[in-house]
Motif scaffolding. Structure first.
Motif, PDB file in Angstrom:
ATOM      1  N   ILE A 162       0.842  -1.207   0.000  1.00 34.14           N
ATOM      2  CA  ILE A 162       0.000   0.000   0.000  1.00 34.14           C
ATOM      3  C   ILE A 162       0.869   1.245   0.000  1.00 34.14           C
ATOM      4  CG2 ILE A 162      -1.648   1.350   1.375  1.00 34.14           C
ATOM      5  CD1 ILE A 162      -2.878  -1.316   2.261  1.00 34.14           C
ATOM      6  N   LEU A 163       1.955   1.224   0.762  1.00 34.76           N
ATOM      7  CA  LEU A 163       2.880   2.359   0.814  1.00 34.76           C
ATOM      8  C   LEU A 163       3.457   2.655  -0.567  1.00 34.76           C
ATOM      9  CD1 LEU A 163       4.495   4.406   2.542  1.00 34.76           C
ATOM     10  CD2 LEU A 163       6.180   2.600   2.924  1.00 34.76           C
ATOM     11  N   ILE A 164       3.835   1.611  -1.294  1.00 34.10           N
ATOM     12  CA  ILE A 164       4.357   1.790  -2.653  1.00 34.10           C
ATOM     13  C   ILE A 164       3.335   2.516  -3.524  1.00 34.10           C
ATOM     14  CG2 ILE A 164       4.965   0.572  -4.788  1.00 34.10           C
ATOM     15  CD1 ILE A 164       6.228  -1.605  -3.013  1.00 34.10           C
ATOM     16  N   ILE A 165       2.099   2.065  -3.461  1.00 36.11           N
ATOM     17  CA  ILE A 165       1.038   2.645  -4.306  1.00 36.11           C
ATOM     18  C   ILE A 165       0.770   4.096  -3.933  1.00 36.11           C
ATOM     19  CG2 ILE A 165      -1.410   2.472  -4.897  1.00 36.11           C
ATOM     20  CD1 ILE A 165      -1.088  -0.612  -4.461  1.00 36.11           C
ATOM     21  N   ILE A 166       0.697   4.389  -2.636  1.00 35.84           N
ATOM     22  CA  ILE A 166       0.404   5.754  -2.192  1.00 35.84           C
ATOM     23  C   ILE A 166       1.549   6.702  -2.532  1.00 35.84           C
ATOM     24  CG2 ILE A 166       0.027   7.225  -0.163  1.00 35.84           C
ATOM     25  CD1 ILE A 166      -1.603   4.962   1.050  1.00 35.84           C
ATOM     26  N   VAL A 167       2.790   6.278  -2.284  1.00 39.85           N
ATOM     27  CA  VAL A 167       3.941   7.128  -2.611  1.00 39.85           C
ATOM     28  C   VAL A 167       4.006   7.372  -4.121  1.00 39.85           C
ATOM     29  CG1 VAL A 167       6.464   7.246  -2.656  1.00 39.85           C
ATOM     30  CG2 VAL A 167       5.290   6.502  -0.581  1.00 39.85           C
ATOM     31  N   ALA A 168       3.706   6.352  -4.902  1.00 43.89           N
ATOM     32  CA  ALA A 168       3.682   6.512  -6.359  1.00 43.89           C
ATOM     33  C   ALA A 168       2.627   7.536  -6.774  1.00 43.89           C
ATOM     34  CB  ALA A 168       3.405   5.173  -7.030  1.00 43.89           C
ATOM     35  N   CYS A 169       1.468   7.483  -6.137  1.00 43.19           N
ATOM     36  CA  CYS A 169       0.393   8.434  -6.456  1.00 43.19           C
ATOM     37  C   CYS A 169       0.738   9.846  -6.005  1.00 43.19           C
ATOM     38  CB  CYS A 169      -0.917   7.979  -5.817  1.00 43.19           C
ATOM     39  SG  CYS A 169      -1.621   6.487  -6.563  1.00 43.19           S
ATOM     40  N   ILE A 170       1.422   9.982  -4.866  1.00 41.02           N
ATOM     41  CA  ILE A 170       1.864  11.305  -4.408  1.00 41.02           C
ATOM     42  C   ILE A 170       2.753  11.946  -5.462  1.00 41.02           C
ATOM     43  CG2 ILE A 170       3.365  12.495  -2.748  1.00 41.02           C
ATOM     44  CD1 ILE A 170       2.320  10.629  -0.586  1.00 41.02           C
ATOM     45  N   ASN A 171       3.627  11.151  -6.061  1.00 43.91           N
ATOM     46  CA  ASN A 171       4.549  11.698  -7.053  1.00 43.91           C
ATOM     47  C   ASN A 171       3.915  11.902  -8.419  1.00 43.91           C
ATOM     48  OD1 ASN A 171       7.485  12.035  -6.038  1.00 43.91           O
ATOM     49  ND2 ASN A 171       6.759  10.171  -5.047  1.00 43.91           N
ATOM     50  N   PHE A 172       2.668  11.525  -8.558  1.00 49.17           N
ATOM     51  CA  PHE A 172       1.906  11.854  -9.757  1.00 49.17           C
ATOM     52  C   PHE A 172       1.494  13.325  -9.735  1.00 49.17           C
ATOM     53  CE2 PHE A 172      -2.206  11.937 -12.102  1.00 49.17           C
ATOM     54  CZ  PHE A 172      -1.732  11.542 -13.342  1.00 49.17           C
ATOM     55  N   ILE A 173       1.347  13.896  -8.532  1.00 47.39           N
ATOM     56  CA  ILE A 173       0.940  15.297  -8.397  1.00 47.39           C
ATOM     57  C   ILE A 173       2.011  16.154  -7.709  1.00 47.39           C
ATOM     58  CG2 ILE A 173      -1.560  15.024  -8.533  1.00 47.39           C
ATOM     59  CD1 ILE A 173      -1.660  14.549  -5.588  1.00 47.39           C
ATOM     60  N   ASP A 174       3.132  15.556  -7.416  1.00 43.62           N
ATOM     61  CA  ASP A 174       4.298  16.268  -6.893  1.00 43.62           C
ATOM     62  C   ASP A 174       5.537  15.637  -7.524  1.00 43.62           C
ATOM     63  OD1 ASP A 174       3.613  18.405  -4.828  1.00 43.62           O
ATOM     64  OD2 ASP A 174       2.390  16.744  -4.103  1.00 43.62           O
ATOM     65  N   ASN A 175       6.690  16.108  -7.131  1.00 44.03           N
ATOM     66  CA  ASN A 175       7.915  15.616  -7.751  1.00 44.03           C
ATOM     67  C   ASN A 175       9.009  15.459  -6.703  1.00 44.03           C
ATOM     68  OD1 ASN A 175      10.021  14.962  -9.449  1.00 44.03           O
ATOM     69  ND2 ASN A 175      10.322  17.049 -10.187  1.00 44.03           N
ATOM     70  N   ASP A 176       9.010  14.295  -6.036  1.00 43.58           N
ATOM     71  CA  ASP A 176       9.997  14.037  -4.991  1.00 43.58           C
ATOM     72  C   ASP A 176      10.729  12.714  -5.209  1.00 43.58           C
ATOM     73  OD1 ASP A 176       9.661  16.240  -2.944  1.00 43.58           O
ATOM     74  OD2 ASP A 176       7.591  15.568  -3.111  1.00 43.58           O
ATOM     75  N   ILE A 177      10.680  12.184  -6.424  1.00 49.85           N
ATOM     76  CA  ILE A 177      11.269  10.860  -6.660  1.00 49.85           C
ATOM     77  C   ILE A 177      12.786  10.886  -6.472  1.00 49.85           C
ATOM     78  CG2 ILE A 177      11.631   9.032  -8.356  1.00 49.85           C
ATOM     79  CD1 ILE A 177       8.938   9.791  -9.588  1.00 49.85           C
ATOM     80  N   ILE A 178      13.458  11.821  -7.129  1.00 52.18           N
ATOM     81  CA  ILE A 178      14.926  11.915  -7.015  1.00 52.18           C
ATOM     82  C   ILE A 178      15.237  12.983  -5.971  1.00 52.18           C
ATOM     83  CG2 ILE A 178      17.091  12.107  -8.270  1.00 52.18           C
ATOM     84  CD1 ILE A 178      15.306   9.858  -9.238  1.00 52.18           C
ATOM     85  N   ASP A 179      14.908  12.685  -4.735  1.00 54.90           N
ATOM     86  CA  ASP A 179      15.083  13.649  -3.646  1.00 54.90           C
ATOM     87  C   ASP A 179      15.212  12.879  -2.338  1.00 54.90           C
ATOM     88  OD1 ASP A 179      15.363  16.072  -2.427  1.00 54.90           O
ATOM     89  OD2 ASP A 179      13.456  16.896  -3.116  1.00 54.90           O
ATOM     90  N   TYR A 180      15.420  13.626  -1.254  1.00 55.17           N
ATOM     91  CA  TYR A 180      15.623  12.965   0.038  1.00 55.17           C
ATOM     92  C   TYR A 180      14.393  12.192   0.508  1.00 55.17           C
ATOM     93  CZ  TYR A 180      13.308  17.277   1.625  1.00 55.17           C
ATOM     94  OH  TYR A 180      12.432  18.319   1.805  1.00 55.17           O
ATOM     95  N   SER A 181      13.208  12.588   0.076  1.00 58.33           N
ATOM     96  CA  SER A 181      11.983  11.919   0.519  1.00 58.33           C
ATOM     97  C   SER A 181      11.946  10.460   0.099  1.00 58.33           C
ATOM     98  CB  SER A 181      10.749  12.652  -0.035  1.00 58.33           C
ATOM     99  OG  SER A 181      10.740  13.997   0.340  1.00 58.33           O
ATOM    100  N   CYS A 182      12.264  10.202  -1.156  1.00 63.02           N
ATOM    101  CA  CYS A 182      12.235   8.830  -1.688  1.00 63.02           C
ATOM    102  C   CYS A 182      13.596   8.154  -1.650  1.00 63.02           C
ATOM    103  CB  CYS A 182      11.714   8.846  -3.131  1.00 63.02           C
ATOM    104  SG  CYS A 182       9.947   9.197  -3.267  1.00 63.02           S
ATOM    105  N   LEU A 183      14.600   8.830  -1.135  1.00 61.72           N
ATOM    106  CA  LEU A 183      15.952   8.279  -1.142  1.00 61.72           C
ATOM    107  C   LEU A 183      16.055   6.891  -0.509  1.00 61.72           C
ATOM    108  CD1 LEU A 183      18.944   8.619  -1.811  1.00 61.72           C
ATOM    109  CD2 LEU A 183      19.216   9.860   0.358  1.00 61.72           C
ATOM    110  N   PRO A 184      15.495   6.654   0.694  1.00 64.08           N
ATOM    111  CA  PRO A 184      15.622   5.298   1.262  1.00 64.08           C
ATOM    112  C   PRO A 184      14.956   4.233   0.402  1.00 64.08           C
ATOM    113  CG  PRO A 184      14.047   6.606   2.511  1.00 64.08           C
ATOM    114  CD  PRO A 184      14.749   7.550   1.591  1.00 64.08           C
TER     115      PRO A 184
END
Length: 379
Positions: free
Chosen positions: A336-358
């Motif tokens: 579920i976390l994978i799906i929600i984080v993926a959807c967050i990045n559909f309307i924001d842009n944090d993939i190559i950043d500290y948020s998604c780093l781990p």
């Protein structure tokens, strides 16, 4: 097995990873505060010290020849991207991934949690001392004011909070008795910063974790639900990537897409304009100078990756997420976390950043492991 002459015990290797991670996150985090000049000189210093410490940790580690071979292949891809785009971040992420092969995922997530929490608290402290500013912004003219609270934009703190909740719930830092407190903070941040997307995403994270712990763990439908979620988690990145790139191109011909664009604050319109001027390529064609000169802002992680770094990065991101979903196919919350984080990045842009780093580090680690397993199967 191959081992370098540098001889460090596992605790020292973990300490090198910790220091490297904290320094690198700082170099990224400082871009989001209200005044980046306060620590700007240390930001550059921190990134390169992090790189040096990572190299020392890797040279002191013990790896098989195949692990080294596949790591070199991955690093070659990163170097091509570095030459094409001028961005060092992919090399550093791969170094973190290779260094983390002996580190448990929970420890990486907990490190991410406490690092981000401490930097956020320091930001609030500097805000209270008047070093950072609390600017007031509006989504549109006449809309309610939104506080930045020491960051450069009002969306930053809500996003940080949502990722902290994700880290805390997945690693076990947050327990059931914390859930109501987390919800109260979530609404308080929404009241101050006005991020509707993050409000909903964070509530979904907390609510799904509560449902899993309360009802699903012993449910006879758990395996079926996990199978369904696993399929969604594995295809979520290609699916959202196609929407992100196809909708802008067809928006003027399909009324529904125009309505979707309006709901998403004209994000697709912005993507279409940038595609017209910059195009989409298989591999990165945009240098750092081109990127910063054009002042490109894309509130969609998948369109950003395609335009800035090329389609190859979307393919690699899909592989990373596929490997994580495959590894955690029986963990309902992680799926579920994978799906929600993926959807967050559909309307924001944090993939190559500290948020998604781990998540990127863990995902690349499993990509390397999958290469290693396939290599063993061919022997």
């Amino acid at each position: 097995m191959m081992k370098c002459k540098i001889n460090l015990n596992p605790k020292m290797l973990n300490l090198l990873f910790l220091i490297s991670y904290v320094l690198f996150v700082f170099s990224l985090f400082n871009r989001d505060v209200s005044d980046i000049d306060v620590f700007y000189s240390f930001t550059i210093f921190a990134k390169y010290i992090s790189l040096v410490l990572l190299l020392i940790g890797i040279l002191a580690g013990t790896y098989t020849r195949k692990e080294i071979l596949w790591f070199i292949v991955l690093l070659c891809i990163d170097f091509i991207l570095f030459i094409k785009s001028g961005v060092l971040v992919f090399i550093i992420i791969s170094l973190f991934a290779f260094h983390s092969t002996k580190i448990e995922d929970d420890k990486i997530i907990k490190l991410a949690y406490f690092t981000l929490l401490i930097f956020t608290v320091i930001t609030f402290l500097l805000l209270s001392l008047g070093i950072f500013n609390d600017a007031l912004t509006n989504r549109w003219v006449g809309d309610s004011e939104r506080h930045t609270l020491g960051f450069y934009h009002s969306n930053v703190l809500p996003l940080i909070y949502s990722y902290l909740v994700g880290y805390g719930l997945s690693s076990g830092i947050y327990k059931k008795n914390h859930y109501m407190f987390l919800i109260i903070i979530n609404f308080a941040i929404y009241y101050l910063c006005g991020s509707r997307n993050v409000l909903v995403a964070t509530l979904l994270l907390i609510g799904s974790k509560w449902l899993i712990d309360s009802f699903l763990q012993k449910s006879e439908f758990k395996k079926m639900i996990n199978n369904i979620l696993c399929v969604f988690a594995k295809i979520i990145i290609p699916f959202l990537s196609m929407i992100s790139l196809i909708v802008p191109l067809l928006m003027n011909h399909i009324g529904f897409f125009q309505k979707l664009d309006f709901i998403l604050s004209y994000r697709f319109t912005a993507i279409y304009k940038i595609i017209q001027t910059e195009g989409i390529h298989i591999i990165a064609q945009m240098t750092n100078e081109m990127y910063f000169d054009n002042k490109i802002v894309i509130d969609n992680g998948y369109a950003f990756l395609a335009i800035r770094y090329g389609i190859v990065m979307l393919i690699f991101l899909s592989a990373i997420i596929y490997c994580i979903a495959n590894k955690y196919s029986d963990n309902t919350f992680v799926l579920i976390l994978i799906i929600i984080v993926a959807c967050i990045n559909f309307i924001d842009n944090d993939i190559i950043d500290y948020s998604c780093l781990p998540y990127l580090i863990i995902g690349e680690k499993y990509v390397l492991e999958s290469f290693k397993r396939r290599g063993n199967n061919y022997e």
